[in-house]
Design a protein around this motif. Structure first.
Motif, PDB file in Angstrom:
ATOM      1  N   HIS A  96      -1.839  -4.638  14.587  1.00 50.46           N
ATOM      2  CA  HIS A  96      -2.636  -5.052  13.414  1.00 50.46           C
ATOM      3  C   HIS A  96      -3.849  -4.125  13.311  1.00 50.46           C
ATOM      4  N   HIS A 152      -6.187  -1.480  10.309  1.00 49.41           N
ATOM      5  CA  HIS A 152      -6.436  -0.978   8.945  1.00 49.41           C
ATOM      6  C   HIS A 152      -6.947   0.454   9.158  1.00 49.41           C
ATOM      7  N   ARG A 163     -19.487   1.541   6.580  1.00 47.92           N
ATOM      8  CA  ARG A 163     -20.317   0.409   6.115  1.00 47.92           C
ATOM      9  C   ARG A 163     -21.409   0.028   7.115  1.00 47.92           C
ATOM     10  N   ILE A 200     -14.929  -5.807   1.807  1.00 44.20           N
ATOM     11  CA  ILE A 200     -13.701  -5.064   1.515  1.00 44.20           C
ATOM     12  C   ILE A 200     -13.868  -4.248   0.233  1.00 44.20           C
ATOM     13  N   TYR A 211      -7.072  -1.171   0.799  1.00 43.94           N
ATOM     14  CA  TYR A 211      -8.385  -0.726   0.325  1.00 43.94           C
ATOM     15  C   TYR A 211      -8.244   0.059  -0.979  1.00 43.94           C
ATOM     16  N   HIS A 223      -5.415  -7.997  -0.329  1.00 44.03           N
ATOM     17  CA  HIS A 223      -6.435  -8.020   0.737  1.00 44.03           C
ATOM     18  C   HIS A 223      -7.703  -8.679   0.218  1.00 44.03           C
ATOM     19  N   PHE A 231      -4.341 -11.488   2.717  1.00 42.98           N
ATOM     20  CA  PHE A 231      -5.509 -12.140   3.331  1.00 42.98           C
ATOM     21  C   PHE A 231      -5.566 -13.553   2.758  1.00 42.98           C
ATOM     22  N   GLU A 233      -8.237 -17.574   9.420  1.00 39.39           N
ATOM     23  CA  GLU A 233      -9.259 -16.802  10.143  1.00 39.39           C
ATOM     24  C   GLU A 233     -10.610 -17.529  10.157  1.00 39.39           C
ATOM     25  N   HIS A 269      -4.833 -13.621  13.281  1.00 41.29           N
ATOM     26  CA  HIS A 269      -6.212 -14.152  13.373  1.00 41.29           C
ATOM     27  C   HIS A 269      -6.208 -15.518  14.038  1.00 41.29           C
ATOM     28  N   PRO A 276     -13.011  -1.063   8.817  1.00 42.07           N
ATOM     29  CA  PRO A 276     -14.409  -0.614   8.686  1.00 42.07           C
ATOM     30  C   PRO A 276     -15.448  -1.723   8.540  1.00 42.07           C
ATOM     31  N   GLY A 277     -14.998  -3.001   8.528  1.00 44.84           N
ATOM     32  CA  GLY A 277     -15.969  -4.073   8.309  1.00 44.84           C
ATOM     33  C   GLY A 277     -16.085  -5.030   9.472  1.00 44.84           C
TER      34      GLY A 277
HETATM   35  O1  NIG Z   1      -8.604  -8.116   9.183  1.00 43.94           O
HETATM   36  N1  NIG Z   1      -9.927 -10.372   7.285  1.00 43.94           N
HETATM   37  C1  NIG Z   1      -9.752  -9.564   6.391  1.00 43.94           C
HETATM   38  N2  NIG Z   1      -9.592  -8.262   6.476  1.00 43.94           N
HETATM   39  C2  NIG Z   1     -10.051  -7.449   7.511  1.00 43.94           C
HETATM   40  C3  NIG Z   1     -11.456  -7.030   7.287  1.00 43.94           C
HETATM   41  C4  NIG Z   1     -11.542  -5.889   6.405  1.00 43.94           C
HETATM   42  C5  NIG Z   1     -12.916  -5.411   6.070  1.00 43.94           C
HETATM   43  O2  NIG Z   1     -13.951  -6.072   6.252  1.00 43.94           O
HETATM   44  O3  NIG Z   1     -12.914  -4.281   5.567  1.00 43.94           O
HETATM   45  C6  NIG Z   1      -9.764  -8.100   8.812  1.00 43.94           C
HETATM   46  O4  NIG Z   1     -10.631  -8.608   9.511  1.00 43.94           O
END
Ligand code: NIG
Ligand code: FE
Length: 421
Positions: free
Chosen positions: A79, A81, A88, A111, A151, A184, A221, A252, A272, A327-328
């Motif tokens: 898992h 991204h 960020r 996101i 994204y 997402h 998501f 999550e 999650h 990235p978050g």
């Molecule tokens: O897997 N939970 C949602 N999506 C991502 C976070 C992506 C982001 O913040 O860019 C995750 O945690």
């Protein structure tokens, strides 16, 4: 017997994770004083070195001594991204100052901030950065990586991310499993027309992705304030009809019944699960759906809530641990480090964490040829500079990987001084 292309000898302890070798006393299928013969990218022979066919050393095209090291399968990060534009850091600083992740998302950050930067990035930029992260993951012993789009949030950019992943797989000796994650988030331009965006995902994006054969899995998501259970179900049923495997971000932050939906749809995994309930745990445990937990994200968001991995295991679920590199919410692309977080924060044993990042992770991606070492499996493995397998989770924050072998070829060797080999 045909000669081996590569014979790896003098392995003090080989952790096969082979289910056929696993016993109550030896759940990881460990073999002491072992060797592995590889041919055509696959494991051709595996066992105690003393039992090697007589001419193996003289006939092998290449011999590599592990010098008494520990060897285990390459890790499977199921898992991530991996491909995105921009960074960020400012949002990270706000979060450290106490602003919740979901609040930042509701304000158009999160996101959607990465979506703006990904739309503005060229294909080459995405490939260049994705390849750099994948190459670094390889140095942490990761030989298979799942990565999501998500994204772009428009057809063109989602396809751009997926083609970037295709190119990364050509550039870096890591197997990449591409996942379509058009659902997402709702892009800013569809904020007030959410059902219209779901229609776009179902009516335009998914057919385009399936036609190009550019993704294997579909993700959503599914979360309060993002895609509802009903919207998630609609998207995933369409994806399943188009022949994609299913797994998705479930339960999550808030419990919405994601785990139960994953079971109802026959998904590969539910991911999650921080807010899963006892009913969700029972549903997953009584099914073939893997429970993928992402402790790096709980750690990185700093909220202190970890998915109930211990309860999931005790109930009989197939546990997977992945990095969730993005990235978050988790800017950590080192699955070995995340495994360390899992053992300390979720109280897992070595016997539980190793399958979670190898064999079970492969299962959660529908892969049959990687995840453990046995005759006929892909020869994806890592040589570790540790005295015994237990050391792996005991000494954290150090890269123990000395050498990575992918499809029977040495693809990376560490230049750090060795301590145990
Ligand atoms: O897997 N939970 C949602 N999506 C991502 C976070 C992506 C982001 O913040 O860019 C995750 O945690
Ligand atoms: Fe994720």
């Amino acid at each position: 017997m045909q000669p081996f292309d590569l014979l790896l000898s003098d392995i003090r302890e080989l952790v096969t994770v082979d289910p056929v070798r696993a016993t109550q006393d030896n759940p990881l299928g460990r073999i002491a004083n072992a060797a592995i013969g590889m041919r055509d990218g696959l494991v051709a022979w595996i066992g105690e070195q003393i039992s090697l066919p007589g001419d193996s050393f003289t006939s092998a095209k290449e011999i590599l001594s592990a010098h008494g090291a520990v060897v285990m399968p390459g890790l499977v990060d199921s898992h991530t991204h991996l491909v995105f534009g921009g960074t960020r850091e400012q949002e990270f600083a706000r979060r450290l100052a106490g602003v919740p992740y979901m609040q930042i998302a509701q304000e158009g950050g999160g996101i959607n901030a990465t979506v703006r930067q990904t739309r503005a990035s060229s294909l080459d930029e995405l490939v260049g950065r994705g390849a750099a992260w994948a190459r670094e993951m390889l140095t942490f012993g990761v030989t298979t990586v799942e990565s999501k789009s998500g994204y772009g949030l428009d057809t063109k950019t989602e396809l751009k991310q997926l083609s970037a992943l295709e190119q990364v797989a050509q550039l870096v000796p890591v197997d990449i499993v591409p996942t379509f994650l058009g659902a997402h988030e709702f892009p800013t331009e569809y904020r007030e027309r959410r059902d219209a965006y779901v229609d776009l995902v179902i009516g335009e994006m998914l057919p385009a992705v399936a036609e190009q054969g550019i993704a294997k899995i579909c993700d959503v998501f599914c979360e309060e304030g993002v895609f509802s259970i009903d919207q998630t179900r609609r998207i995933l049923i369409k994806a399943r009809d188009l022949g994609l495997g299913l797994r998705f971000h479930a339960d999550e932050f808030v419990y919405t019944g994601g785990a139960e939906l994953a079971v109802a749809l026959g998904a590969l995994a539910a991911d999650h699960l921080t807010a899963i309930t006892d009913d969700g745990i029972a549903a997953l445990s009584g099914s073939d759906v893997c429970a993928c937990v992402l402790p790096g994200t709980s750690y990185y968001l700093g909220h202190g809530h970890y998915a109930p991995a211990r309860k999931l295991l005790d109930a009989g679920a197939t546990l997977v641990v992945a990095s969730d590199f993005n990235p978050g919410s988790c800017v950590i692309h080192n699955l070995a480090m995340v495994a360390g977080i899992a053992v300390t924060q979720m109280k897992l044993t070595l016997e539980e964490i190793i399958p979670a990042v190898t064999r079970n992770a492969a299962k959660s991606l529908g892969l049959q040829s990687v995840g453990y070492l046995a005759k006929g499996m892909q020869a994806d493995l890592q040589i570790l500079d540790i005295p015994k397998p237990e050391y792996l989770i005991y000494h954290q924050g150090r890269n123990h990987v000395a050498t990575v072998i992918k499809r029977g070829q040495v693809v990376w060797t560490s230049s750090s001084p060795k301590v145990f080999i």
